[in-house]
Design an enzyme around this catalytic site. Structure first.
Site, PDB file in Angstrom:
ATOM      1  N   VAL A  60       3.971   1.406   2.115  1.00 30.50           N
ATOM      2  CA  VAL A  60       3.757   0.447   3.192  1.00 30.50           C
ATOM      3  C   VAL A  60       4.062  -0.932   2.623  1.00 30.50           C
ATOM      4  O   VAL A  60       3.511  -1.321   1.588  1.00 30.50           O
ATOM      5  CB  VAL A  60       2.309   0.495   3.722  1.00 30.50           C
ATOM      6  CG1 VAL A  60       2.133  -0.503   4.862  1.00 30.50           C
ATOM      7  CG2 VAL A  60       1.950   1.896   4.175  1.00 30.50           C
ATOM      8  N   LYS A  93       6.438   0.728   7.364  1.00 31.46           N
ATOM      9  CA  LYS A  93       6.138   2.018   6.735  1.00 31.46           C
ATOM     10  C   LYS A  93       7.452   2.727   6.471  1.00 31.46           C
ATOM     11  O   LYS A  93       8.296   2.853   7.374  1.00 31.46           O
ATOM     12  CB  LYS A  93       5.257   2.878   7.645  1.00 31.46           C
ATOM     13  CG  LYS A  93       3.836   2.373   7.807  1.00 31.46           C
ATOM     14  CD  LYS A  93       3.013   3.347   8.640  1.00 31.46           C
ATOM     15  CE  LYS A  93       1.564   2.886   8.746  1.00 31.46           C
ATOM     16  NZ  LYS A  93       0.743   3.825   9.526  1.00 31.46           N
ATOM     17  N   ASP A 148      -9.879   9.985  14.811  1.00 29.04           N
ATOM     18  CA  ASP A 148     -10.154   9.481  13.455  1.00 29.04           C
ATOM     19  C   ASP A 148     -10.483   7.986  13.495  1.00 29.04           C
ATOM     20  O   ASP A 148      -9.983   7.209  12.693  1.00 29.04           O
ATOM     21  CB  ASP A 148      -8.949   9.741  12.543  1.00 29.04           C
ATOM     22  CG  ASP A 148      -9.308   9.557  11.061  1.00 29.04           C
ATOM     23  OD1 ASP A 148     -10.508   9.538  10.738  1.00 29.04           O
ATOM     24  OD2 ASP A 148      -8.387   9.420  10.242  1.00 29.04           O
ATOM     25  N   GLY A 201       0.821  -1.198   0.000  1.00 27.87           N
ATOM     26  CA  GLY A 201       0.000   0.000   0.000  1.00 27.87           C
ATOM     27  C   GLY A 201       0.856   1.249   0.000  1.00 27.87           C
ATOM     28  O   GLY A 201       2.088   1.182  -0.020  1.00 27.87           O
ATOM     29  N   ALA A 202       0.186   2.385   0.026  1.00 26.46           N
ATOM     30  CA  ALA A 202       0.881   3.660   0.052  1.00 26.46           C
ATOM     31  C   ALA A 202       0.387   4.472   1.231  1.00 26.46           C
ATOM     32  O   ALA A 202      -0.828   4.595   1.449  1.00 26.46           O
ATOM     33  CB  ALA A 202       0.638   4.414  -1.250  1.00 26.46           C
ATOM     34  N   GLY A 203       1.315   4.988   2.023  1.00 25.18           N
ATOM     35  CA  GLY A 203       0.957   5.833   3.147  1.00 25.18           C
ATOM     36  C   GLY A 203       1.128   7.287   2.783  1.00 25.18           C
ATOM     37  O   GLY A 203       1.508   7.636   1.657  1.00 25.18           O
ATOM     38  N   GLU A 204       0.856   8.168   3.744  1.00 24.44           N
ATOM     39  CA  GLU A 204       0.945   9.594   3.471  1.00 24.44           C
ATOM     40  C   GLU A 204       2.382  10.022   3.190  1.00 24.44           C
ATOM     41  O   GLU A 204       2.629  10.919   2.397  1.00 24.44           O
ATOM     42  CB  GLU A 204       0.394  10.378   4.663  1.00 24.44           C
ATOM     43  CG  GLU A 204       0.394  11.871   4.437  1.00 24.44           C
ATOM     44  CD  GLU A 204      -0.303  12.604   5.565  1.00 24.44           C
ATOM     45  OE1 GLU A 204      -0.267  13.840   5.539  1.00 24.44           O
ATOM     46  OE2 GLU A 204      -0.861  11.955   6.443  1.00 24.44           O
ATOM     47  N   PHE A 205       3.355   9.352   3.838  1.00 27.36           N
ATOM     48  CA  PHE A 205       4.751   9.764   3.713  1.00 27.36           C
ATOM     49  C   PHE A 205       5.593   8.783   2.905  1.00 27.36           C
ATOM     50  O   PHE A 205       6.798   8.966   2.774  1.00 27.36           O
ATOM     51  CB  PHE A 205       5.358   9.921   5.109  1.00 27.36           C
ATOM     52  CG  PHE A 205       4.721  11.025   5.895  1.00 27.36           C
ATOM     53  CD1 PHE A 205       4.950  12.350   5.575  1.00 27.36           C
ATOM     54  CD2 PHE A 205       3.873  10.740   6.947  1.00 27.36           C
ATOM     55  CE1 PHE A 205       4.376  13.374   6.304  1.00 27.36           C
ATOM     56  CE2 PHE A 205       3.293  11.756   7.682  1.00 27.36           C
ATOM     57  CZ  PHE A 205       3.533  13.080   7.362  1.00 27.36           C
ATOM     58  N   GLY A 206       5.015   7.729   2.386  1.00 23.57           N
ATOM     59  CA  GLY A 206       5.792   6.767   1.623  1.00 23.57           C
ATOM     60  C   GLY A 206       5.037   5.467   1.462  1.00 23.57           C
ATOM     61  O   GLY A 206       3.821   5.409   1.631  1.00 23.57           O
TER      62      GLY A 206
END
Length: 754
Positions: free
Chosen positions: A406, A424, A517, A399-404
């Site tokens: 996963v 991550k 959240d 997957g893709a996280g906000e900063f790079g």
């Protein structure tokens, strides 16, 4: 056969006729006037039989009358499912298809503990408890408690009846394999006294019988007998301590509990020991000491107050100097910082005194905001373990996280077996702020230690790429997992998922942490269907979150999951997390449906403010929907606390029959959506067009033949109507009913113009 009445009788002799029964018939009593046919599954080959023999594989109990049919043992129970909660397992099953012709069916649970390497199994032993019982079960569910942590178990559920013990054949059972999770240790059971003086008592003890993991430390609570409100806590990593500063010739009560990664176990029973009496001479010699000590202490405190006033501008630039000085004298073992306090850790032992609950227990940890640290790196290294990059093997991107990115991979630590992890990574070209925000999640996650909170293994900061390493959750995010497995779980399994999430949130609430959240997309689920709360720190940075929207007070928040007071006034508390938990409940029970469907965020804000609440998902137990509504109380003080939610879900799991009452289909539409113009009159021109749009065109002819020829008529369709029409597939039922619900929700746009 003729029988004559004796001659002495005055009455006329009577001739009685007795019939001899032919094969296939019997006479249970010689006084019976006629023969009876052998009951089902029995026979006789001889004349004048008084009973019939059972056919092969059929049996009769001694207490069964000869006129009763021969019966056989029941077949195996069906469709057994399990729900694992730490070291407890709840089993549920369907009765056997064949009861063997008897009504006295009950169930027996066999428990086996299995070695994952050798594959060999052994009986569980007497430490496992069965609720309500192991044998003679009449209901089709049972809970096993006090199991070992991280252990493979096989449970065999066997149906038995009155003739099962006569069956020489193989047992008929259904088996379930489960693996328990981590759990708190069992209580310490044995405590021995060591050296005792007039002012001290030394103790030693054995590790708990069921440590359920590595013991990290022990907590020893003691107080003078009959003075329970004023007590002392000692924390030790050894199985021995010395409690000093005690009164001579006085009785003291001790209790001990152990802590593992799963948290604290229960306190042991009370152990009472007495200090040695002091001699009379020594007593008179020291009679003045308390007065001297008190005088010196008061003088030191007054001196600290004076110095504090002189230096009052030096503490955190907030003028808290005198208070800090006073605290430093009163509690020298504490190092005080602006914004939070942290106990100074002794590697082997820590002691703190309590009186009438004025100071928080050290066993209940408090969340420390990493942003209070001037140097973010200090927070990371205080709460997260540094891992060598060479110990990590990255296998694939998941997957893709906000900063790079996963990734999934494996971690091999010295002295431990290699195990799967999630990684991550921080993308190349990051700014210092991005690095700080990225590692902020690790600084938060590293403070948590609970089976329903994602576990941080460590961080990589001394080489590139910078990484956060956590446990690997095979089934990914909960919302995606539920969508892929629509309708595949029992209500008990779904409630088990919700219970895990609530337990994790109770832990966070107890620590003083507000998530902000909480949503199904931020819950991870493993192969055992254990749910764990995730997404810490990054949940505060919602700029790139597609579910987030700007509020009138600035900043972005996930509108559909957020409580009204948090949207309007940015008032985030555990009570606002409870509101979000109610939305998560709705997501779980609707298998990942989007809350409020296609309503815009502004529509949602307005509708909720005017009292609209999401309708019950299809086939949702009334008790669960009522809990959702409780979580959505407008007054945040009226919402349940997370500990109350956990308790309520536990009661529902223990009493599955309470989940059988479903929300009435006719009441699923909110009161804001009824008594308005016919639904969808302008959305679709015909019933056929509507069904084609939702890919249910195969039912067009059936709808038309049964009088549902207009959208006005279709709007009144209930789940019972669909079943009557022959729409039996659960997935099709849900698709049609949800489409109708969406059309009804669209009325909100006309009712609450923005």
């Amino acid at each position: 056969e003729r029988v004559l009445v004796p001659r002495g009788w005055k009455k006329k002799p009577v001739v009685l006729l007795f019939t001899v029964c032919r094969p296939g018939f019997f006479k249970a009593s010689p006084h019976s006037p006629s023969c009876s046919k052998c009951p089902p599954h029995s026979y006789t080959l001889d004349e004048a039989s008084t009973s019939c023999l059972c056919e092969e594989h059929y049996f009769r109990r001694e207490s069964d009358p000869p006129t009763m049919a021969c019966t056989r043992p029941p077949s195996a129970p069906r469709s057994a499912i399990s729900n694992v909660n730490e070291t407890s397992v709840f089993l549920e099953w369907i009765p056997p298809a064949d009861t063997g012709g008897r009504k006295d069916v009950s169930y027996y649970i066999a428990c086996k503990k299995c070695n994952s390497h050798s594959g060999l199994c052994e009986a569980c032993g007497g430490h496992v408890r069965y609720l309500p019982q192991q044998t003679g079960l009449k209901n089709t569910s049972v809970m096993m408690v006090d199991l070992l942590a991280h252990t493979n178990y096989t449970f065999e559920i066997e149906a038995v009846n009155g003739v099962s013990d006569q069956n020489p054949g193989a047992r008929q059972f259904v088996s379930v394999n489960v693996t328990t999770n981590q759990a708190a240790p069992s209580p310490v059971s044995s405590v021995k006294k060591g050296k005792i003086t007039k002012n001290s008592i030394s103790l030693s003890w054995q590790e708990p019988d069921r440590p359920n993991g590595i013991i990290l430390e022990y907590e020893i609570k003691y107080f003078e007998k009959d003075q329970e409100t004023s007590y002392t806590i000692i924390k030790s990593k050894e199985t021995m301590i010395t409690a000093d500063g005690l009164k001579p010739g006085s009785a003291y009560v001790f209790q001990i509990r152990a802590r593992t990664a799963a948290g604290y176990g229960g306190f042991s029973r009370r152990f009472e020991f007495e200090t040695s009496p002091v001699s009379v001479a020594a007593s008179s010699d020291q009679s003045q000491i308390p007065i001297i000590v008190v005088s010196v202490t008061v003088g030191v405190i007054l001196l600290a107050v004076v110095i504090g006033f002189l230096l009052s501008g030096s503490c955190c630039d907030h003028g808290c100097g005198w208070a800090s000085s006073l605290r430093a004298v009163a509690y020298p073992s504490l190092t005080w910082r602006c914004g939070y306090s942290k106990a100074k850790q002794d590697p082997e032992e820590e002691k703190m005194h309590f009186h009438n609950g004025h100071i928080k227990l050290p066993g209940v940890r408090t969340y420390i905001d990493p942003h209070t640290y001037e140097d973010p790196n200090q927070a990371v290294h205080e709460f997260a373990k540094e891992i060598e990059a060479s110990c990590i093997t990255i296998e694939r991107v998941i997957g893709a996280g906000e900063f790079g990115e996963v990734c999934s991979g494996r971690l091999k630590l010295q002295g431990k077996r290699e195990f799967p992890v999630a990684i991550k990574t921080l993308k190349v070209g990051y700014t210092e702020k991005q690095r700080r925000d990225f590692l902020g999640e690790a600084s938060i996650m590293g403070q948590f230690d609970h089976p329903n909170i994602i576990h941080l293994e460590g961080v990589v900061t001394k080489s590139k790429p910078v990484m956060i390493v956590t446990e690997y959750m095979e089934n990914g995010s909960l919302d995606t997992f539920l969508k892929k497995n629509d309708g595949q779980f029992t209500v008990i399994q779904l409630v088990g998922m919700l219970r895990g999430i609530a337990s994790g949130m109770k832990y966070l609430s107890d620590m003083g942490y507000v998530h902000r959240d909480l949503a199904a997309r931020n819950i991870l689920i493993n192969s055992n269907l254990v749910c764990k709360v995730s997404d810490f720190g990054l949940s505060r940075v919602l700029e790139d979150d597609p579910e987030a929207a700007y509020t009138t007070r600035g900043g972005k928040i996930p509108i559909r999951w957020t409580a009204p007071e948090a949207i309007a006034f940015r008032k985030f508390t555990s009570a606002s997390d409870v509101w979000s938990y109610g939305i998560v409940m709705w997501e779980v029970m609707s298998y990942g449906e989007r809350p409020y469907w296609e309503m815009t965020n502004q529509d949602v804000i307005k509708a909720v403010e005017e009292g609209y609440r999401l309708p019950s998902p299809m086939d949702c137990p009334a008790a669960l929907y009522q809990l959702m509504l409780d979580c959505w109380q407008k007054d945040r003080n009226s919402r349940p606390k997370f500990d109350e939610i956990v308790s309520m879900l536990d009661k529902l799991i223990r009493n599955p029959s309470s989940l059988k009452t479903l929300v009435n289909a006719s009441s699923r539409v909110s009161n804001l959506l009824v008594e308005h113009s016919p639904v969808g009159s302008g959305a679709y021109r015909s019933v056929g067009e509507w069904l084609e749009a939702i890919k249910m065109g195969r039912y067009t002819e059936i709808f038309m033949e049964n009088g549902y020829s207009s959208m006005d008529a279709v709007a009144q369709v209930t789940l019972e109507d669909l079943r009557r029409l022959g729409v039996t597939l659960v997935g099709h039922q849900k698709k049609i009913m949800n489409s109708l619900q969406e059309m009804k929700v669209q009325l909100v746009n006309g009712m609450v113009p923005l």
